[in-house]
Design a protein around this motif. Structure first.
Motif, PDB file in Angstrom:
ATOM      1  N   MET A   1      10.071  25.877 -29.433  1.00 16.63           N
ATOM      2  CA  MET A   1       9.497  24.584 -29.726  1.00 16.63           C
ATOM      3  C   MET A   1       8.971  24.586 -31.153  1.00 16.63           C
ATOM      4  O   MET A   1       8.324  25.525 -31.586  1.00 16.63           O
ATOM      5  CB  MET A   1       8.347  24.293 -28.766  1.00 16.63           C
ATOM      6  N   THR A   2       9.256  23.535 -31.839  1.00 19.69           N
ATOM      7  CA  THR A   2       8.711  23.328 -33.178  1.00 19.69           C
ATOM      8  C   THR A   2       7.902  22.040 -33.146  1.00 19.69           C
ATOM      9  O   THR A   2       8.471  20.953 -33.026  1.00 19.69           O
ATOM     10  CB  THR A   2       9.840  23.213 -34.220  1.00 19.69           C
ATOM     11  N   PRO A   3       6.562  22.158 -33.234  1.00 22.72           N
ATOM     12  CA  PRO A   3       5.751  20.936 -33.202  1.00 22.72           C
ATOM     13  C   PRO A   3       5.930  20.112 -34.470  1.00 22.72           C
ATOM     14  O   PRO A   3       6.224  20.645 -35.538  1.00 22.72           O
ATOM     15  CB  PRO A   3       4.326  21.462 -33.079  1.00 22.72           C
ATOM     16  N   ALA A   4       5.740  18.824 -34.334  1.00 19.97           N
ATOM     17  CA  ALA A   4       5.794  17.922 -35.479  1.00 19.97           C
ATOM     18  C   ALA A   4       4.660  18.272 -36.452  1.00 19.97           C
ATOM     19  O   ALA A   4       3.597  18.726 -36.032  1.00 19.97           O
ATOM     20  CB  ALA A   4       5.648  16.476 -35.005  1.00 19.97           C
ATOM     21  N   PRO A   5       4.877  18.058 -37.739  1.00 17.89           N
ATOM     22  CA  PRO A   5       3.832  18.369 -38.722  1.00 17.89           C
ATOM     23  C   PRO A   5       2.485  17.710 -38.421  1.00 17.89           C
ATOM     24  O   PRO A   5       1.439  18.320 -38.607  1.00 17.89           O
ATOM     25  CB  PRO A   5       4.419  17.858 -40.048  1.00 17.89           C
ATOM     26  N   ALA A   6       2.507  16.493 -37.930  1.00 18.16           N
ATOM     27  CA  ALA A   6       1.244  15.804 -37.614  1.00 18.16           C
ATOM     28  C   ALA A   6       0.493  16.528 -36.496  1.00 18.16           C
ATOM     29  O   ALA A   6      -0.740  16.607 -36.526  1.00 18.16           O
ATOM     30  CB  ALA A   6       1.516  14.357 -37.216  1.00 18.16           C
ATOM     31  N   LEU A   7       1.216  17.068 -35.526  1.00 15.47           N
ATOM     32  CA  LEU A   7       0.583  17.816 -34.442  1.00 15.47           C
ATOM     33  C   LEU A   7      -0.017  19.116 -34.965  1.00 15.47           C
ATOM     34  O   LEU A   7      -1.131  19.485 -34.598  1.00 15.47           O
ATOM     35  CB  LEU A   7       1.581  18.098 -33.320  1.00 15.47           C
TER      36      LEU A   7
END
Length: 122
Positions: A1-7
């Motif tokens: 999983m790669t979280p979104a930058p905002a997360l």
């Protein structure tokens, strides 16, 4: 999983908010056995979010209680609840520690402070 930058940014800010919530948090530098070498009181806010982690606010001096080599760091809130654990050591260490330090050996009775310290985290 790669979280979104905002997360990722929100998680870093949440770490700062939780550390500061009940008063000044602490960063304990520990040896490989988990024994505390020094407990450094953090300022409020304890840091700011940046592109690679959290830039810690410069601290006042704290006295080293036990001689030893720093292997890790524990981030705690004012009540002493552990919020995060980080690898710590020399900036030149491979793989790079999450909390790079200019020196890893501490001596009981000496004083240390954090200046320009940075936690690399996502």
């Amino acid at each position: 999983m790669t979280p979104a930058p905002a997360l990722t940014l929100a998680r870093r800010q949440a770490l700062i908010n939780r550390t500061d919530m009940a008063g000044p948090g602490r960063l304990r530098l520990v040896n490989a056995a988990g024994q505390s070498l020094v407990s450094i009181e953090l300022d409020q806010p304890c840091g700011t979010v940046d592109a690679t982690g959290v830039a810690l606010t410069d601290t006042e001096f704290a006295q080293v209680t036990t001689t030893g080599e720093v292997a890790g760091a524990l981030l705690e809130d004012a009540a002493g609840e552990r919020l995060a654990t980080f690898t710590a050591g020399l900036a030149s260490t491979i793989p790079a520690p999450e909390l790079p330090l200019p020196a890893a050996q501490l001596y009981a009775g000496a004083f240390v402070r954090l200046i320009g310290a940075h936690i690399v985290c996502d």
